[in-house]
Write an enzyme that holds these catalytic residues in place. Structure first.
Site, PDB file in Angstrom:
ATOM      1  N   GLU A 176      46.591  35.639  66.177  1.00  0.00           N
ATOM      2  CA  GLU A 176      45.360  36.261  65.956  1.00  0.00           C
ATOM      3  C   GLU A 176      44.134  35.765  65.648  1.00  0.00           C
ATOM      4  O   GLU A 176      43.627  35.937  64.634  1.00  0.00           O
ATOM      5  CB  GLU A 176      45.593  37.606  65.182  1.00  0.00           C
ATOM      6  CG  GLU A 176      46.560  38.677  65.477  1.00  0.00           C
ATOM      7  CD  GLU A 176      47.010  39.802  64.706  1.00  0.00           C
ATOM      8  OE1 GLU A 176      46.356  39.864  63.328  1.00  0.00           O
ATOM      9  OE2 GLU A 176      47.244  41.104  65.197  1.00  0.00           O
ATOM     10  N   GLU A 375      52.941  42.086  70.222  1.00  0.00           N
ATOM     11  CA  GLU A 375      52.849  43.021  68.790  1.00  0.00           C
ATOM     12  C   GLU A 375      52.633  44.345  69.136  1.00  0.00           C
ATOM     13  O   GLU A 375      51.509  44.273  69.852  1.00  0.00           O
ATOM     14  CB  GLU A 375      52.142  42.330  67.719  1.00  0.00           C
ATOM     15  CG  GLU A 375      52.619  41.333  66.931  1.00  0.00           C
ATOM     16  CD  GLU A 375      51.657  40.821  65.888  1.00  0.00           C
ATOM     17  OE1 GLU A 375      51.218  41.706  65.117  1.00  0.00           O
ATOM     18  OE2 GLU A 375      51.663  39.714  65.320  1.00  0.00           O
TER      19      GLU A 375
END
Ligand code: P53
Length: 476
Positions: A176, A375
């Protein structure tokens, strides 16, 4: 014929600092996750100045996977996982980050773990840096403010690429990496880049400089990895969700477009090998005077990734506001508004399965690369009744998202290679430090106060997901 490709990577995802525990085991150093206290829905996690007595640091023990990995991997195999995404704790390999030689005991742990996974037919999918850089690199070098970080990171990457070259094929560089684009969130700057914001500094400039060093380090790692094993698949990893315009007012449309640009430019650079036009222009206009060399630009061009991994949890709605300073942001308290058409999780995250299909289309159009959802999931409170956990809300969430993935593959022609739901075994929340914000199909007996037996229990979603995997997504 099945909708999902026959070698589709059905799996589960975790990150070292959120589940391993063993924070000082076998020579491990202190990471930035080790100096973060527990918070909750209302209370922010605090970053302390080193490890202080009398504080609760939930990542120190986490769910103690470090000492339970054999039984746990057996359970993952029973769940039917074909892939398992985790990260390598940098501090197990280089405890301080600036040593000449790696820590053999740390390297051995991941050898043992990967052997255990491979013996059960589970493919490891590995993130190099998932919010857990050595804390020493923060105190001594200022984290990613410092160009020296590129050398420390690429050394770490080379060592693990070399060591696990025959055991791991799928890699990601930075988890991320785009969270910090919301630079007013100091937590993201710390977890992404080990940066503690100083009063009176231009946070935006600091963020762009650190981000630049990271994309360069990522591109160098891609080249090093491909030299070591040309079969490596090395991906970028971003947190992605659509920014919808608040209304058909063109000002809102432009704001939503800008929010997407600011949130995704890391993927532009990591995939296309160059900065997008708007950002080059923005650097000039703001006179940031960043340390970006011509060599760096060549490195970016030469180190593009093989696939795009991303997390998907929620979508967002943004509106234009009459304030120039918020023009070049993703979203913040001024621009983001709730979406009246969607329900939210107990933590206020908007639940939007169709947004996932939208995102898969948008990314395919823009990048034409294989996509990997690394995810996704629902953080929720679970109740144990007679040793059982009836988490139908979690099954619903996952089912609805898988249905949209199927449409994206079947109808839209998206090249999706895998799906690893987040925290499929309960673990410490990154955002809040809680245990009771649970994503798992496997329950772990431990609460926010750190009490519990650490015993593992199967939730209803365990049998459900097993059936999804064994039918290759046909039986949802
Ligand atoms: P938690 C938002 C806030 C914090 C971390 O989050 C996040 C996100 C989602 O974009 O990132 C990922 O635990 C992250 C994981 C994390 C997961 O989302 O706050 O890669 O480490 O645990 C879920 O509920």
């Amino acid at each position: 014929m099945s909708t999902f490709p026959k070698d589709f990577l059905w799996g589960g995802a975790v990150a070292a600092h959120q589940f391993e525990g063993g924070w000082q085991a076998d020579g491990k150093g202190v990471s930035i996750a080790d100096v973060m206290t527990a918070g909750d829905n209302q209370t922010k996690r605090r970053i302390t100045d080193g490890i202080l007595p009398d504080e609760n640091y939930p990542n120190h023990e986490a769910i103690d996977f470090y000492h339970h990995y054999k039984e746990d991997v057996a359970l993952f195999a029973e769940l039917g996982l074909k892939a398992f995404r985790t990260s390598i704790a940098w501090t197990r390999i280089f405890p301080n980050g600036d040593e000449d030689e790696p820590n053999e005991a740390g390297l051995q742990f991941y050898d043992d773990l990967f052997d255990e996974l491979l013996s059960k037919g589970i493919e490891p999918v590995i993130t190099l840096s998932h919010f857990e850089m050595p804390y020493h690199l923060v105190t001594e070098y200022g984290g990613w403010r410092n160009r020296k970080m590129i050398d420390f990171f690429t050394k770490f990457a080379s060592v693990v690429f070399q060591r696990y070259r025959n055991k791991v094929k799928y890699w990601m560089t930075f988890n991320e990496i785009n969270n910090q684009s919301a630079m007013m969130n100091e937590w993201s700057l710390f977890t992404n880049s080990g940066i503690v914001v100083k009063p009176d500094e231009d946070v935006e400039r600091v963020m762009y400089q650190a981000s630049h060093y990271e994309v360069v380090a990522s591109a160098l790692a891609v080249q090093i990895g491909h030299d070591i094993n040309p079969n490596f698949q090395i991906g970028a990893m971003l947190a992605l969700g659509p920014a919808y315009p608040a209304s058909p007012d063109p000002k809102d449309i432009m704001k939503a477009e800008r929010a997407m640009q600011v949130n995704t430019w890391y993927a532009d650079v990591q995939i296309k090998g160059r900065y997008p036009a708007w950002l080059r222009q923005y650097f000039k206009q703001r006179q940031f005077d960043l340390d970006i060399t011509l060599t760096d630009l060549d490195v970016l061009q030469a180190g593009t990734v093989d696939y795009l991994g991303f997390s998907y949890y929620a979508s967002h709605v943004v509106q234009a506001v009459a304030d120039e300073r918020v023009d070049f942001t993703t979203r913040d308290e001024k621009t983001e508004i709730p979406n009246p058409t969607l329900a939210a999780s107990d933590w206020g995250w908007m639940i939007d399965p169709i947004g996932l299909r939208y995102m898969l289309n948008w990314l395919t159009d823009r990048y034409e690369l294989p996509l990997f959802i690394v995810e996704n999931g629902l953080g929720a409170f679970d109740k144990v009744e007679d040793g059982q956990i009836h988490d139908d809300y979690r099954i619903d969430y996952l089912r609805q998202h898988i249905e949209q993935m199927a449409l994206a593959i079947n109808v839209d022609g998206v090249n999706l290679i895998g799906y690893t739901p987040w925290g499929f075994i309960d673990l410490v929340s990154a955002g809040t430090g809680q245990m009771d914000k649970r994503y798992g199909m496997i329950y772990v007996d431990k609460n926010d106060a750190g009490e519990g037996s650490l015993k593992r229990l199967k939730k209803d979603s365990f049998a459900w997901f097993n059936q999804v995997i064994t039918t290759n997504g046909d039986n949802l």
